[in-house]
Design a protein around this motif. Structure first.
Motif, PDB file in Angstrom:
ATOM      1  N   GLU A  28     -21.949 -25.209  26.554  1.00 10.07           N
ATOM      2  CA  GLU A  28     -21.900 -24.233  25.473  1.00 10.07           C
ATOM      3  C   GLU A  28     -23.316 -23.877  25.052  1.00 10.07           C
ATOM      4  N   ASN A  29     -23.561 -22.598  24.825  1.00  4.89           N
ATOM      5  CA  ASN A  29     -24.883 -22.139  24.382  1.00  4.89           C
ATOM      6  C   ASN A  29     -25.994 -22.628  25.308  1.00  4.89           C
ATOM      7  N   ASN A  30     -25.700 -22.583  26.613  1.00  7.71           N
ATOM      8  CA  ASN A  30     -26.673 -22.969  27.643  1.00  7.71           C
ATOM      9  C   ASN A  30     -27.110 -24.425  27.546  1.00  7.71           C
ATOM     10  N   GLU A  31     -26.218 -25.276  27.056  1.00 10.10           N
ATOM     11  CA  GLU A  31     -26.499 -26.711  26.984  1.00 10.10           C
ATOM     12  C   GLU A  31     -25.240 -27.493  27.345  1.00 10.10           C
ATOM     13  N   LEU A  32     -25.457 -28.672  27.923  1.00  8.57           N
ATOM     14  CA  LEU A  32     -24.328 -29.564  28.161  1.00  8.57           C
ATOM     15  C   LEU A  32     -23.867 -30.133  26.827  1.00  8.57           C
ATOM     16  N   ASN A  33     -22.573 -30.103  26.597  1.00  3.28           N
ATOM     17  CA  ASN A  33     -22.008 -30.676  25.379  1.00  3.28           C
ATOM     18  C   ASN A  33     -21.388 -32.024  25.739  1.00  3.28           C
ATOM     19  N   PHE A  34     -22.143 -33.096  25.520  1.00  2.00           N
ATOM     20  CA  PHE A  34     -21.670 -34.420  25.914  1.00  2.00           C
ATOM     21  C   PHE A  34     -20.577 -34.946  24.987  1.00  2.00           C
ATOM     22  N   ASP A  35     -20.326 -34.223  23.895  1.00  2.00           N
ATOM     23  CA  ASP A  35     -19.206 -34.594  23.027  1.00  2.00           C
ATOM     24  C   ASP A  35     -17.884 -34.079  23.585  1.00  2.00           C
ATOM     25  N   GLN A  36     -17.977 -33.200  24.577  1.00  2.00           N
ATOM     26  CA  GLN A  36     -16.767 -32.661  25.190  1.00  2.00           C
ATOM     27  C   GLN A  36     -16.801 -32.901  26.696  1.00  2.00           C
ATOM     28  N   THR A  37     -16.742 -34.157  27.048  1.00  2.00           N
ATOM     29  CA  THR A  37     -16.640 -34.546  28.449  1.00  2.00           C
ATOM     30  C   THR A  37     -15.273 -35.187  28.674  1.00  2.00           C
ATOM     31  N   PHE A  38     -14.863 -35.210  29.922  1.00  2.00           N
ATOM     32  CA  PHE A  38     -13.572 -35.813  30.249  1.00  2.00           C
ATOM     33  C   PHE A  38     -13.676 -36.489  31.605  1.00  2.00           C
ATOM     34  N   PHE A  39     -13.107 -37.689  31.686  1.00  2.00           N
ATOM     35  CA  PHE A  39     -13.035 -38.394  32.964  1.00  2.00           C
ATOM     36  C   PHE A  39     -11.707 -39.124  33.040  1.00  2.00           C
ATOM     37  N   SER A  40     -11.117 -39.110  34.223  1.00  2.00           N
ATOM     38  CA  SER A  40      -9.891 -39.878  34.431  1.00  2.00           C
ATOM     39  C   SER A  40      -9.747 -40.228  35.903  1.00  2.00           C
ATOM     40  N   LEU A  41      -9.254 -41.428  36.151  1.00  2.00           N
ATOM     41  CA  LEU A  41      -8.760 -41.749  37.480  1.00  2.00           C
ATOM     42  C   LEU A  41      -7.426 -41.031  37.652  1.00  2.00           C
ATOM     43  N   ILE A  42      -7.020 -40.815  38.894  1.00  2.00           N
ATOM     44  CA  ILE A  42      -5.777 -40.098  39.178  1.00  2.00           C
ATOM     45  C   ILE A  42      -4.990 -40.861  40.235  1.00  2.00           C
ATOM     46  N   ASN A  43      -3.716 -41.064  39.988  1.00  6.10           N
ATOM     47  CA  ASN A  43      -2.833 -41.635  41.004  1.00  6.10           C
ATOM     48  C   ASN A  43      -2.452 -40.515  41.974  1.00  6.10           C
ATOM     49  N   PRO A  44      -2.849 -40.615  43.248  1.00  3.91           N
ATOM     50  CA  PRO A  44      -2.602 -39.512  44.192  1.00  3.91           C
ATOM     51  C   PRO A  44      -1.183 -39.469  44.741  1.00  3.91           C
ATOM     52  N   ARG A  45      -0.342 -40.396  44.329  1.00  2.00           N
ATOM     53  CA  ARG A  45       1.049 -40.475  44.775  1.00  2.00           C
ATOM     54  C   ARG A  45       1.142 -40.710  46.284  1.00  2.00           C
ATOM     55  N   THR A  46       0.155 -41.406  46.800  1.00  2.00           N
ATOM     56  CA  THR A  46       0.168 -41.869  48.187  1.00  2.00           C
ATOM     57  C   THR A  46      -0.653 -43.141  48.253  1.00  2.00           C
ATOM     58  N   THR A  47      -0.274 -44.039  49.137  1.00  2.00           N
ATOM     59  CA  THR A  47      -1.049 -45.272  49.325  1.00  2.00           C
ATOM     60  C   THR A  47      -2.013 -45.150  50.499  1.00  2.00           C
ATOM     61  N   ILE A  48      -2.018 -43.984  51.153  1.00  2.00           N
ATOM     62  CA  ILE A  48      -2.871 -43.782  52.328  1.00  2.00           C
ATOM     63  C   ILE A  48      -4.246 -43.307  51.874  1.00  2.00           C
ATOM     64  N   PHE A  49      -5.231 -44.178  52.015  1.00  2.00           N
ATOM     65  CA  PHE A  49      -6.606 -43.866  51.639  1.00  2.00           C
ATOM     66  C   PHE A  49      -7.474 -43.893  52.889  1.00  2.00           C
ATOM     67  N   ASN A  50      -8.266 -42.862  53.063  1.00  2.24           N
ATOM     68  CA  ASN A  50      -9.189 -42.764  54.183  1.00  2.24           C
ATOM     69  C   ASN A  50     -10.344 -43.748  53.972  1.00  2.24           C
ATOM     70  N   GLN A  51     -10.620 -44.581  54.977  1.00  3.84           N
ATOM     71  CA  GLN A  51     -11.679 -45.584  54.835  1.00  3.84           C
ATOM     72  C   GLN A  51     -13.050 -44.951  54.632  1.00  3.84           C
ATOM     73  N   ILE A  52     -13.259 -43.793  55.221  1.00  7.81           N
ATOM     74  CA  ILE A  52     -14.538 -43.103  55.033  1.00  7.81           C
ATOM     75  C   ILE A  52     -14.673 -42.653  53.582  1.00  7.81           C
ATOM     76  N   SER A  53     -13.585 -42.139  53.009  1.00 11.35           N
ATOM     77  CA  SER A  53     -13.611 -41.718  51.608  1.00 11.35           C
ATOM     78  C   SER A  53     -13.836 -42.912  50.689  1.00 11.35           C
ATOM     79  N   ILE A  54     -13.174 -44.021  50.975  1.00 12.57           N
ATOM     80  CA  ILE A  54     -13.373 -45.229  50.174  1.00 12.57           C
ATOM     81  C   ILE A  54     -14.835 -45.656  50.218  1.00 12.57           C
ATOM     82  N   GLY A  55     -15.433 -45.538  51.398  1.00 13.44           N
ATOM     83  CA  GLY A  55     -16.840 -45.902  51.535  1.00 13.44           C
ATOM     84  C   GLY A  55     -17.763 -45.037  50.701  1.00 13.44           C
ATOM     85  N   LYS A  56     -17.337 -43.817  50.409  1.00 14.47           N
ATOM     86  CA  LYS A  56     -18.168 -42.910  49.615  1.00 14.47           C
ATOM     87  C   LYS A  56     -18.049 -43.184  48.120  1.00 14.47           C
TER      88      LYS A  56
END
Length: 293
Positions: A28-56
């Motif tokens: 907002e107003n050409n600045e990052l507003n750290f009071d309005q941040t959001f983070f969440s883990l997400i359940n992908p509804r699959t147990t198949i995880f790519n090992q390369i992605s896990i490594g990243k």
């Protein structure tokens, strides 16, 4: 004055329908507003995880299995955020594709929103870097950036990168704005079934890929490439290993290298050829191929 959100997803695999974390920061107003941040883990509804992605990113199913899924996050948080702000991503083929593909897969309410790509801006402004990846661009502007692929940290870096790029006198916001849904997306069982069939029947493992002799084998590349890995670069790597580039899917094809967003028509054709015994085409995820290099 426009308000923006910088958004970053991480996924369980190369499939855009498997988000496992999301980070968002508001500008907002050409600045990052750290009071309005959001983070969440997400359940992908699959147990198949790519090992390369896990490594990243280091995230496994055990770490995200109790998290909300995309449907819940879309309805409670994401839908209103993208509707009320211009969305900043680095590469359209990754983060915007996550939203598009998940909306299609789960038949969620489609929201018309605008987005802007820092990759496209940097290329258009002819920024002085050899590659247009986040790491290279952040280094250019002395923006802290880690290879840990944490969505919250990457969203902050993305927001800072956008602010730096927007300082250019050549930057015009309307030049880069795009519609997230320029056409109606068709919700089709054929699409989902063809993706599932291709994944289950024809995708090779990374261990199998390492044993392949590329000499005289034929390849076709489909879907969007990833950051600095252009199609030309992928083709050159295949040719350097003795492979042959094809333009069309036929019974003579050996492998399809699958980037982001492979069309269902191609997968359906592969399934038809393989099922009829006319071909034995295998699918190589682009992330596997890049890691092999």
């Amino acid at each position: 004055m426009n308000n923006f959100i910088a958004i970053d997803f991480e996924t369980a695999s190369e499939q855009r329908t498997t988000p496992i974390s999301v980070g968002i920061v508001k500008i907002e107003n050409n600045e990052l507003n750290f009071d309005q941040t959001f983070f969440s883990l997400i359940n992908p509804r699959t147990t198949i995880f790519n090992q390369i992605s896990i490594g990243k990113h280091g995230l496994t199913y055990e770490k995200v299995k109790h998290a909300p899924d995309f449907i819940e996050l879309w309805n409670k948080v994401l839908k209103s955020l993208v509707r009320e702000n211009i969305v900043i991503v680095h590469q359209t083929a990754t983060d915007i594709s996550v939203i598009r593909k998940c909306i299609e897969l789960y038949e969620l309410d489609q929201v018309d929103f605008k987005y802007i790509s820092t990759l496209e801006i940097a290329k258009n402004l002819k920024v002085d870097v050899n590659k247009f990846g986040m790491k290279e661009l952040c280094n250019l502007y002395n923006i802290p950036y880690s290879d840990n692929h944490k969505s919250d940290e990457d969203a902050v870096a993305l927001g800072k990168l956008f602010l730096e790029l927007s300082k250019s006198p050549k930057f015009k916001i309307n030049k880069y704005l795009k519609d997230a849904f320029p056409i109606s997306f068709i919700k089709s069982d054929v699409y989902n079934n063809s993706i599932e069939d291709a994944e289950e029947k024809y995708q090779i493992t990374y261990a199998e890929l390492k044993t392949i002799d590329f000499k005289d084998k034929s390849f076709i590349i489909s879907g969007d490439s990833i950051e600095s890995f252009s199609r030309d670069k992928i083709k050159k790597a295949i040719i350097a290993k003795g492979g042959i580039i094809k333009e069309d899917i036929s019974s003579n094809l050996d492998f399809l290298i699958a980037g982001i967003g492979v069309g269902p028509a191609k997968l359906t054709k592969i399934d038809a050829l393989n099922s009829s015994g006319k071909a034995s085409i295998k699918i190589i995820p682009l992330l596997y191929f890049i890691d092999l290099l």
